[in-house]
Design a protein around this motif. Structure first.
Motif, short mmCIF file in Angstrom:
data_model
loop_
_atom_site.label_atom_id
_atom_site.label_comp_id
_atom_site.label_asym_id
_atom_site.label_seq_id
_atom_site.Cartn_x
_atom_site.Cartn_y
_atom_site.Cartn_z
N VAL A 97 0.84 -1.20 0.00
CA VAL A 97 0.00 0.00 0.00
C VAL A 97 0.87 1.26 0.00
O VAL A 97 0.60 2.24 -0.72
CB VAL A 97 -0.95 0.00 1.21
CG1 VAL A 97 -1.66 1.34 1.34
CG2 VAL A 97 -1.97 -1.12 1.08
N SER A 98 1.96 1.23 0.78
CA SER A 98 2.84 2.39 0.86
C SER A 98 3.42 2.73 -0.50
O SER A 98 3.43 3.90 -0.92
CB SER A 98 3.98 2.12 1.85
OG SER A 98 3.47 1.93 3.16
N PHE A 99 3.90 1.72 -1.22
CA PHE A 99 4.54 2.01 -2.51
C PHE A 99 3.54 2.19 -3.63
O PHE A 99 3.86 2.84 -4.64
CB PHE A 99 5.57 0.93 -2.83
CG PHE A 99 6.86 1.17 -2.11
CD1 PHE A 99 7.75 2.13 -2.56
CD2 PHE A 99 7.14 0.50 -0.94
CE1 PHE A 99 8.91 2.39 -1.87
CE2 PHE A 99 8.30 0.74 -0.24
CZ PHE A 99 9.20 1.70 -0.71
N LEU A 100 2.35 1.65 -3.49
CA LEU A 100 1.31 1.96 -4.47
C LEU A 100 0.97 3.45 -4.40
O LEU A 100 0.89 4.13 -5.43
CB LEU A 100 0.06 1.11 -4.19
CG LEU A 100 -1.13 1.34 -5.12
CD1 LEU A 100 -0.77 1.00 -6.55
CD2 LEU A 100 -2.33 0.51 -4.66
N TRP A 101 0.82 3.96 -3.19
CA TRP A 101 0.52 5.38 -3.01
C TRP A 101 1.68 6.25 -3.47
O TRP A 101 1.50 7.24 -4.19
CB TRP A 101 0.21 5.65 -1.54
CG TRP A 101 0.12 7.11 -1.20
CD1 TRP A 101 1.07 7.87 -0.58
CD2 TRP A 101 -0.98 7.98 -1.48
NE1 TRP A 101 0.63 9.17 -0.44
CE2 TRP A 101 -0.62 9.27 -0.99
CE3 TRP A 101 -2.21 7.81 -2.08
CZ2 TRP A 101 -1.46 10.37 -1.09
CZ3 TRP A 101 -3.06 8.92 -2.17
CH2 TRP A 101 -2.69 10.17 -1.69
N ALA A 140 9.72 -3.24 -8.27
CA ALA A 140 9.69 -2.39 -9.47
C ALA A 140 9.24 -0.98 -9.10
O ALA A 140 9.77 0.02 -9.63
CB ALA A 140 8.76 -3.00 -10.51
N ALA A 141 8.26 -0.87 -8.18
CA ALA A 141 7.79 0.45 -7.76
C ALA A 141 8.91 1.24 -7.10
O ALA A 141 9.05 2.45 -7.33
CB ALA A 141 6.60 0.29 -6.80
N MET A 142 9.72 0.59 -6.27
CA MET A 142 10.85 1.29 -5.65
C MET A 142 11.76 1.88 -6.71
O MET A 142 12.14 3.07 -6.65
CB MET A 142 11.65 0.32 -4.77
CG MET A 142 10.96 -0.17 -3.52
SD MET A 142 12.09 -1.27 -2.62
CE MET A 142 10.96 -2.02 -1.44
#
Length: 422
Positions: free
Chosen positions: A167-171, A262-264
């Motif tokens: 959730v943290s990295f989606l946001w 990948a988000a990071m």
């Protein structure tokens, strides 16, 4: 059936019961794929090389899926974890070095988790790194206590922590508009080669192989229906059905972990751009996210880093316990075990070594240790004696062998480059 006959009827597998029994181990293993070492390597890669090393991350994640599937297969088919299988089927002069490297892997893993948690507590509350490391070790040990008393509660807790990281990295990704990147390609060489090795080590975590095989083996033992299905009539059909559930667990869990990784990298590439260096520390990342996206995003980053350190540290200590019990056929008190793996991390923090550099080097060390886990895993899962009806197909063995050879080659190239530059 006629009276007096001894034939047994095939066990009928109910999808709901079997599905529930085999879901969970993959998510525990997946936490190792989003530990603080991943934060360090992914943000350094994105900040230094944009999306140029994204292909390394994605390839490593696919390798991780294959490796964790083989690990789960080994536990399901044999009812034993990888360490136990190595002890049973390898000569002592092979098994003992494998145990030593497994212990080194546990130490390198815990170094990343404790250091990452200490950095997070420093960012959130201004605590000194050494104090933060001690607190991280204590909290992660409390999570590990659940495993001994309530295995399902332990798995559920780890899955919840993984969800919070997602959730943290989606946001953060949505805020930074990182999901529409300009893709580039970087061939690893020099500093980027070490970083690529760190990405591989951080993504294909050797200790997660021991954990995954052990948890799956324990799930088999806890579900008599599974044991009966694999040993009775119709075992081949039952094995295919069970392995499909294992694949679902692995793909779901590691697919989520791959998204986070990948988000990071994409967030780092979007926020920091590509300046040709991988020297961005996690403290700098935190400050940069705050400046670019606001204080709430920086808070989310530090919170996700802390959650990652707590969850993955408990999994790392569990891996060390599995390795010692399997290779030596003896166990030690969990507190002593925890102290052994935490001590090097606390020394790093106590001597004020650069924390992010220590994280990067620990992940490179894990990459160098990978072949010592992959080779026995591929060999054992391709053995009909060990695996029975769950033995690898020829195609799976070829793919796993090719992956192992590629990892060995990549490590060899890294070593040659480092020796040449030295």
């Amino acid at each position: 059936m006629r009276p007096g006959t001894s034939a047994r009827r095939p066990v009928v597998l109910r999808r709901d019961r079997i599905g529930a029994a085999l879901i969970g181990p993959g998510f525990v293993a997946a936490v190792a794929y989003v530990d603080p070492g991943n934060f360090a390597t992914n943000f350094s890669a994105g900040a230094g090389y944009g999306t140029g090393l994204l292909w390394v991350l994605l390839a490593a994640n696919m390798v991780g899926i294959l490796v964790q599937y083989l690990s789960a297969k080994a536990g399901l088919a044999s009812g034993r974890n990888l360490a136990q299988l190595c002890k049973e089927h390898c000569p002592s002069y092979v098994a003992m070095p494998l145990w030593v490297q497994a212990e080194l892997v546990a130490i390198a893993t815990d170094l990343a988790e404790i250091v990452g948690g200490a950095i997070a507590l420093n960012l959130l509350f201004g605590l000194p790194l050494l104090a933060g490391g001690v607190i991280t070790a204590m909290l992660s040990f409390a999570i590990l206590v659940l495993e001994a008393r309530h295995r399902r509660a332990f798995e559920a807790t780890i899955a919840l922590l993984l969800t919070l990281i997602v959730v943290s990295f989606l946001w953060t990704g949505l805020r930074s508009e990182a999901y529409a990147p300009r893709l580039t390609f970087t061939a690893p060489e020099g500093e980027s080669a070490m970083l690529a090795a760190g990405i591989i080590g951080a993504t294909v975590m050797p200790h997660a192989v021991y954990v995954h095989s052990d948890l799956t083996a324990r799930h088999r033992k806890a579900a008599p229906l599974i044991d009966a299905a694999l040993s009775g009539p119709g075992a081949r059909t039952s094995a295919r059905s069970l392995l499909s559930r294992v694949r679902t667990d692995v793909w779901a869990a590691l697919g989520i972990a791959g998204f986070v990784n990948a988000a990071m990298l994409l967030v780092a590439a979007s926020v920091f751009g590509s300046d040709g260096t991988d020297s961005h520390g996690l403290e700098s990342v935190h400050a940069g996210l705050g400046e670019a996206l606001g204080g709430h995003t920086a808070l989310l980053f530090a919170s996700a880093l802390l959650i990652s350190g707590l969850a993955s540290s408990s999994v790392g200590t569990y891996a060390g316990q599995v390795a010692m019990a399997g290779f030596l056929r003896r166990s030690v008190p969990a507190t002593f075990r925890r102290l052994c793996t935490v001590a090097p991390a606390l020394l790093v923090l106590g001597f004020h070594a650069d924390a992010t550099t220590a994280l990067l080097w620990s992940q490179t060390a894990l990459s160098l240790c990978l072949p010592f886990t992959l080779v026995p895993l591929v060999w054992l899962t391709s053995s009909p004696t060990v695996m029975g009806t769950c033995v690898n197909s020829r195609l799976t063995t070829i793919a796993a062998g090719a992956v192992t050879a590629a990892v060995i080659a990549a490590n060899a190239v890294l070593m040659c480059q480092e020796l040449g530059s030295g």
